[in-house]
Enzyme design. Structure first.
Site: not given
Ligand SMILES: *Cc1c(COP(=O)(O)O)cnc(C)c1O
Length: 311
Positions: A2, A96, A213, A261
């Site tokens: 992701k 969640r 800045y 930036m």
């Molecule tokens: C992001 C995520 C992971 C990986 O988590 P890490 O802490 O980066 O190893 C695994 N399972 C789910 C459902 C996640 O959302």
């Protein structure tokens, strides 16, 4: 995978991980599927956020990716679209995403063709937290109540909690990309992202000259400084202001004044021979960079901007 493989570059990471033997790939969003599917058979990809609409269910069936079902509504969407192999996320206490355990006996769930049954730990990076055992117990009971081909529980930190947490497959994210979620894992994890940026100008300051800045830095002596082409638009956030240093070999180049930036200004005292066009490094050992910046190891990677060429 992701968030563009935590900022590393999803296609590149997918290719390397697939070559190394990884066979199950998770993304969060539908928009993240294509980059992974370019390198990996789509039957090996799951979408953690699951389904929001009949269109998404149809798309999913058309390309052969598995949705992770997170609620009864999602289960119904999937079955109404014709169903097929899917994964099921159950909530064991993080509150969640995930099916509440109270819904696990619903006939919609029994009608699913579940490959991976999964759940996610809330406090795996706190080895002593009683929440870990509590979630494990609930997951084991969910495993008894749902028929699935495989089971998956541990993220990176969860792997270090021991074999009882590992089940059929684990889901490491941060640890694949150089993050150390538990000090016990440090010797097994190497840095993955090495950041470099160009020195685009050097200049001489006199005592009393100010930098950047809001003039946060004032020189107390004559000194040579360098302007480096990395800034908060690249993910080098203003939280680094006054707290870190860039590096060239052994030379430490402390940051002067505010991060802008597109650039930062550094003290070149330790690197008198560097000239415009040379490259310097942004130290990105994640545990150390997290301490220096106040950002989490996850944020340090996922904020990296699109102007880096990822080599
Ligand atoms: C992001 C995520 C992971 C990986 O988590 P890490 O802490 O980066 O190893 C695994 N399972 C789910 C459902 C996640 O959302």
């Amino acid at each position: 995978m992701k968030a563009n493989a935590y900022g590393i570059g999803a296609s590149e990471a997918a290719k390397v991980l697939h070559g190394a033997g990884t066979r199950d790939f998770f993304v969060a969003h539908w928009s993240e599927v294509a980059a992974v599917a370019a390198k990996v058979p789509s039957s090996q990809i799951s979408v953690l956020h699951g389904l929001l609409s009949p269109d998404e269910a149809a798309y999913c069936r058309a390309i052969g990716v598995r949705p992770v079902i997170n609620s009864l509504r999602q289960a119904k969407l999937w079955l109404d679209a014709g169903g097929g192999a899917c994964d099921l996320m159950v909530d064991t206490g993080i509150n969640r995403l995930g099916l509440p355990l109270a819904d696990i006996g619903n006939p919609l769930i029994a009608a699913l063709e579940i490959d991976i049954l999964l759940s996610h730990l809330a406090s795996a990076d706190e080895v002593e937290s009683p929440q870990n055992e509590q979630q494990l117990e609930r997951f084991v009971s969910a495993c008894g109540a749902v028929s699935a081909r495989r089971r998956s529980f541990a993220n990176s930190a969860g792997i270090a909690l021991g074999s009882r947490y590992q089940f059929d497959l684990t889901r490491p994210g941060i640890a694949l990309y150089g993050g150390v979620p538990n000090p016990a894992m440090a010797e097994h994890i190497a840095q993955v992202a090495y950041l470099e940026a160009a020195l685009i100008q050097t200049r001489e300051l006199s005592a009393g000259d100010k930098v950047g800045y809001n003039a946060l830095f004032t020189a107390d002596r004559s000194m040579r400084v360098g302007v480096v082409s990395v800034g908060y638009a690249d993910g080098f956030l203003r939280s680094w202001t006054g707290r870190g240093a860039l590096q060239h070999g052994e030379a430490r180049l402390p940051l002067l004044g505010r991060v802008s930036m597109d650039m930062v200004v550094v003290d070149m005292t330790q690197a008198p021979r560097l000239v415009e066009g040379d490259w310097v490094s942004v130290p990105y050992n994640l545990p150390e960079a997290a301490l220096a910046s106040g950002l989490s190891q996850y944020e340090l990677l996922t904020v990296l901007g699109q102007r880096f060429s990822r080599i």
